[in-house]
Scaffold this active site. Structure first.
Site, short mmCIF file in Angstrom:
data_model
loop_
_atom_site.label_atom_id
_atom_site.label_comp_id
_atom_site.label_asym_id
_atom_site.label_seq_id
_atom_site.Cartn_x
_atom_site.Cartn_y
_atom_site.Cartn_z
N ARG A 1 37.58 40.28 34.14
CA ARG A 1 36.34 40.10 33.39
C ARG A 1 35.46 38.98 33.91
O ARG A 1 34.25 39.16 34.11
CB ARG A 1 36.64 39.78 31.91
CG ARG A 1 36.84 40.97 31.04
CD ARG A 1 37.84 40.61 29.96
NE ARG A 1 39.11 40.35 30.61
CZ ARG A 1 39.97 41.33 30.92
NH1 ARG A 1 39.73 42.54 30.58
NH2 ARG A 1 41.08 41.04 31.57
N THR A 2 36.03 37.80 34.10
CA THR A 2 35.18 36.65 34.40
C THR A 2 34.48 36.83 35.75
O THR A 2 33.26 36.69 35.86
CB THR A 2 36.01 35.35 34.36
OG1 THR A 2 36.76 35.34 33.16
CG2 THR A 2 35.11 34.13 34.41
N LYS B 1 45.09 27.58 54.27
CA LYS B 1 45.38 26.76 55.45
C LYS B 1 45.37 25.28 55.11
O LYS B 1 45.43 24.43 55.98
CB LYS B 1 44.32 27.05 56.53
CG LYS B 1 44.38 28.48 57.05
CD LYS B 1 43.36 28.72 58.15
CE LYS B 1 42.11 29.36 57.58
NZ LYS B 1 41.08 29.64 58.61
N ARG C 1 37.25 29.61 39.58
CA ARG C 1 38.49 29.61 38.78
C ARG C 1 39.60 29.04 39.65
O ARG C 1 39.71 29.39 40.83
CB ARG C 1 38.86 31.02 38.33
CG ARG C 1 40.24 31.08 37.69
CD ARG C 1 40.52 32.38 37.02
NE ARG C 1 39.71 32.53 35.81
CZ ARG C 1 39.86 33.54 34.95
NH1 ARG C 1 40.76 34.46 35.17
NH2 ARG C 1 39.11 33.61 33.87
N HIS D 1 37.99 26.95 29.42
CA HIS D 1 37.36 28.20 29.92
C HIS D 1 36.00 28.29 29.21
O HIS D 1 35.79 29.13 28.34
CB HIS D 1 38.25 29.38 29.59
CG HIS D 1 37.91 30.66 30.30
ND1 HIS D 1 36.71 30.87 30.96
CD2 HIS D 1 38.62 31.81 30.45
CE1 HIS D 1 36.71 32.09 31.48
NE2 HIS D 1 37.84 32.68 31.18
N1 CP Z 1 38.95 36.50 29.58
C1 CP Z 1 39.21 36.31 30.88
O1 CP Z 1 39.12 35.19 31.40
O2 CP Z 1 39.60 37.44 31.54
P1 CP Z 1 39.92 37.52 33.09
O3 CP Z 1 41.16 36.68 33.34
O4 CP Z 1 40.13 38.97 33.41
O5 CP Z 1 38.76 36.93 33.84
#
Ligand code: CP
Length: 306
Positions: A51-52, A80, A101, A129
């Site tokens: 999703r993100t 590396k 991320r 998040h």
């Molecule tokens: N909600 C969320 O962060 O989903 P993903 O891990 O799929 O990005």
């Protein structure tokens, strides 16, 4: 350079502005379809995501911009031994904005301190998040009309669930919020969040292991997955993973206008039989995530140009 690392980086007024922009994008998508022409988003994902990452990419494409990036650490020079700081300096030469991320808490902050373009924290370890929180806030605003006087139940892995940490922090700034924390003993909300967020803001809260006993009180039920990737041993994960499974029969005493949320991905926490319940909002969260990320990209790029 303005970045988004923690949800508290934005004032309540700024959050409300982002939500207003996202709602305007939903109503008038054509108005925004060239706003980011010739701009590039870099998605630097050192951890898995559906999703993100893809909502960020869809967001930038719908704004008329383009996307570069990688979806796993082993597809980048991190494999590396390159540092996050050097990666951020490098990507600043190629893109206009970064969404990152990373499994290490604080890695997006290090990136922001070294980049010359805005950095968005797309999830750092078990910490925060903030863009999921933006999606959650837009969903709550659209479903409930606002954030005041809501009783919000958080259920599942409250220890490692970074979406829970960020959303509790965001909601603690609105009046009349009550929080119900539902988890096994081993997965309780970290003490620092109880102290620095709930107690500091005088948010009434209670803790329980029993979801059904508190169900009638809730305006929002925020279910979460037990975060397997944060456990030190598989045995503990297997023992705790199915602590809570939301099924239709468990909703019989819930409010008629309960809003059932989940940041997804789900494993077993919500039975698919709940998906057709009009109170299920988790796929609305997915869609709202794209619109709020469009609003966020616009805001950060506009501020970078000032
Ligand atoms: N909600 C969320 O962060 O989903 P993903 O891990 O799929 O990005």
């Amino acid at each position: 350079m303005r970045s988004l690392i923690d949800i508290l980086d934005f004032t309540v007024d700024e959050l409300n502005e982002l939500i207003a922009t996202a709602n305007d994008i939903i109503d008038n998508p054509d108005k925004y379809c060239e706003k980011c022409k010739r701009k590039k988003l870099a998605t630097l994902f050192f951890e898995p995501s559906t999703r993100t990452r893809l909502s960020f990419e869809a967001a930038m494409i719908e704004l008329g911009g383009s996307v570069i990036g990688f979806s796993a650490a082993n597809n980048s020079s991190a494999a590396k031994g390159e540092s996050v700081a050097d990666t951020a300096k490098t990507i600043s030469c190629y893109a206009d904005i970064i969404a990152m991320r990373h499994p290490k808490e604080g890695a997006p902050l290090v990136a922001a301190q070294n980049a010359t373009i805005p950095v968005i924290n797309a999830g750092d370890g078990g910490h925060n998040h903030p863009t999921q929180t933006l999606a959650d806030l837009l969903t709550i605003q659209r479903e409930k009309g606002g954030f005041e006087n809501l009783t919000v139940g958080f259920c599942g892995d409250l220890k490692f669930g970074r979406t829970v940490h960020s959303l509790i922090t965001a909601l603690s700034r609105y009046s009349g919020i009550k929080v119900v924390l539902i988890s096994p003993e081993e997965l309780k909300l970290p003490s620092y969040i109880k102290k620095d967020v709930l107690k500091k803001n005088s948010i009434p809260y209670k803790q329980t292991t029993d979801l059904e006993s508190v169900m009638p009180e809730l305006d929002i039920l925020y279910m979460t997955r037990v975060q397997r990737e944060r456990f030190f041993n598989e045995e503990d994960y297997l023992r705790l993973k199915d602590s809570y499974i939301l099924e239709p029969k468990k909703l019989t005493k819930a409010k008629k206008d309960l809003c059932i949320m989940h940041p997804l991905p789900r494993v077993n926490e919500i039975s698919v039989a709940v998906d057709n319940d009009p109170r299920a909002c988790y796929f609305k969260q997915v869609l709202n995530g794209k619109y709020i990320r469009m609003a966020l990209i616009l805001k950060l790029l506009e501020e970078a140009e000032k």
